[in-house]
Design a protein around this motif. Structure first.
Motif, short mmCIF file in Angstrom:
data_model
loop_
_atom_site.label_atom_id
_atom_site.label_comp_id
_atom_site.label_asym_id
_atom_site.label_seq_id
_atom_site.Cartn_x
_atom_site.Cartn_y
_atom_site.Cartn_z
N SER A 102 47.81 -8.58 -9.63
CA SER A 102 49.49 -7.68 -9.06
C SER A 102 48.99 -7.88 -10.43
O SER A 102 50.30 -6.07 -11.06
CB SER A 102 50.57 -9.19 -8.68
N SER A 106 46.81 -1.17 -8.61
CA SER A 106 47.93 -0.87 -7.33
C SER A 106 47.69 -1.40 -6.25
O SER A 106 48.58 -0.68 -4.85
CB SER A 106 47.91 0.78 -7.69
N GLU A 107 46.71 -1.62 -5.61
CA GLU A 107 46.47 -2.55 -4.99
C GLU A 107 44.48 -2.90 -4.44
O GLU A 107 43.89 -2.69 -5.37
CB GLU A 107 45.43 -0.74 -3.56
N VAL A 124 50.31 -3.18 -4.39
CA VAL A 124 51.33 -3.49 -5.07
C VAL A 124 52.71 -3.00 -5.27
O VAL A 124 52.48 -1.92 -5.86
CB VAL A 124 49.95 -3.88 -6.68
N TYR A 127 56.59 -2.63 -10.90
CA TYR A 127 57.13 -3.91 -10.88
C TYR A 127 58.64 -3.55 -11.25
O TYR A 127 59.47 -3.40 -11.49
CB TYR A 127 56.88 -3.96 -12.46
N LEU A 150 51.44 -7.71 -2.71
CA LEU A 150 51.58 -8.15 -4.19
C LEU A 150 52.63 -7.94 -5.08
O LEU A 150 53.17 -6.62 -4.69
CB LEU A 150 50.36 -7.83 -5.32
N ALA A 152 54.30 -6.83 -8.36
CA ALA A 152 53.72 -6.89 -9.66
C ALA A 152 54.29 -7.64 -10.82
O ALA A 152 55.15 -7.08 -11.19
CB ALA A 152 53.75 -4.91 -10.08
N GLY A 156 52.75 -12.82 -4.75
CA GLY A 156 52.47 -12.21 -4.38
C GLY A 156 53.54 -12.98 -3.10
O GLY A 156 54.72 -13.57 -3.35
N CYS A 177 42.15 -12.24 -3.59
CA CYS A 177 43.15 -11.79 -4.47
C CYS A 177 40.86 -12.90 -6.22
O CYS A 177 40.55 -11.83 -6.42
CB CYS A 177 43.91 -11.86 -5.41
#
Length: 217
Positions: A102, A106-107, A124, A127, A150, A152, A156, A177
Motif C-alpha cells: 500500500s 496504486s493497485e 489502493v 492516503y 488496500l 495507502a 488493508g 501481497c
C-alpha cells in the motif's frame, strides 16, 4: 445485551488477527452488522484481549447505543462502508505485506489466480489520516465491486457476508501481497488478464466436472 452473537464474532476475529500477526502493534478494527446495527471492536483494548462486552453497538448513523467502551478510531470508515454496501462484516488490519504494498503501488495486480476471489486487481485507496471522513470516503470507493482494498500507507481492509469470510479475505489479501513482493524481487510478475480471472471464477462456481475429454493421452 444487543447483538450478542455479533459482539462475540467481532471479539473472536480481533483475537485471530492478533494471533496470526495480521495486526502489528495491536492496531486493527473489526465490525459485524445485523440489520441497521453494527458491533465494532473498542478503542484502548489490545486486540488479543478484546471481550464481547468490550465491543460497543452503534447505529448506521454513528450513534453509540450500548457498550462499556468507546468505538475504535476507524469506526467512521466501517460505518461508511456498511452504509454503502450489503456486507455483513469488515476487517481492517495493517498486515506487514499489505502495508508494504500500500505504500508503493496504486493497485495490487492479480499475479495469482486466487485474486479472483477478491474481485481481481486490488485498488489502493488514496492516503488520508486514520479515523478521518476522507479515509472513509476513499475506502468506500476502493471497495466498490471488490471484497478487499488496500489503504495507502496503512494496510488493508476486507469484507464478507460474515466475520469468518471477511477474516479469510483479509488473510488472502495479506498472502497475495506477500506473493507479489516476492515475485517482484525475482523479476516482472506475470499478471492475469480479466478473461483468465473470469475462467477462474467460472471454475470456482462449477467445481470439478470430471476429466477434460480433449486432453491428450
Amino acid at each position: 445485551m444487543l447483538l450478542e452473537q455479533e459482539r462475540r464474532d467481532a471479539s473472536r476475529t480481533a483475537r485471530r488477527l492478533a494471533a496470526e500477526g495480521l495486526a502489528h502493534g495491536g492496531s486493527g478494527t473489526v465490525s459485524v452488522r445485523s440489520g441497521d446495527l453494527i458491533a465494532v471492536t473498542p478503542a484502548g483494548v489490545p486486540l488479543d484481549r478484546v471481550e464481547p462486552a468490550d465491543c460497543p453497538v452503534l447505529s448506521l448513523e454513528g450513534g453509540v447505543l450500548e457498550g462499556r467502551r468507546g468505538p475504535a478510531a476507524d469506526t467512521t470508515l466501517h460505518i461508511a462502508v456498511h452504509r454503502c454496501t450489503a456486507i455483513g462484516a469488515l476487517v481492517q488490519a495493517p498486515g506487514e505485506h499489505a502495508a508494504a504494498v500500500s505504500a508503493v503501488l496504486s493497485e495490487l495486480p492479480p499475479v495469482h489466480q486466487a485474486a479472483a476471489r477478491l474481485g481481481g486487481a486490488v485498488p489502493v485507496a488514496g492516503y488520508a489520516a486514520y479515523g478521518s471522513g476522507e479515509l472513509a470516503d476513499q475506502a468506500v470507493k476502493a471497495l466498490k465491486g471488490r471484497s478487499a482494498a488496500l489503504l495507502a500507507c496503512l494496510g488493508g481492509a476486507a469484507s464478507g457476508p460474515d466475520a469468518d469470510r471477511a477474516y479469510e479475505n483479509m488473510r488472502l489479501l495479506e498472502w497475495l501481497c506477500g506473493v507479489y513482493t516476492r515475485s517482484r524481487a525475482l523479476g516482472a510478475p506475470r499478471v492475469l488478464s480479466e478473461d483468465e480471472l473470469a475462467e477462474v471464477r467460472r471454475r470456482d462456481a462449477e467445481g470439478w466436472a470430471g476429466p477434460d475429454p480433449f486432453l491428450p493421452c
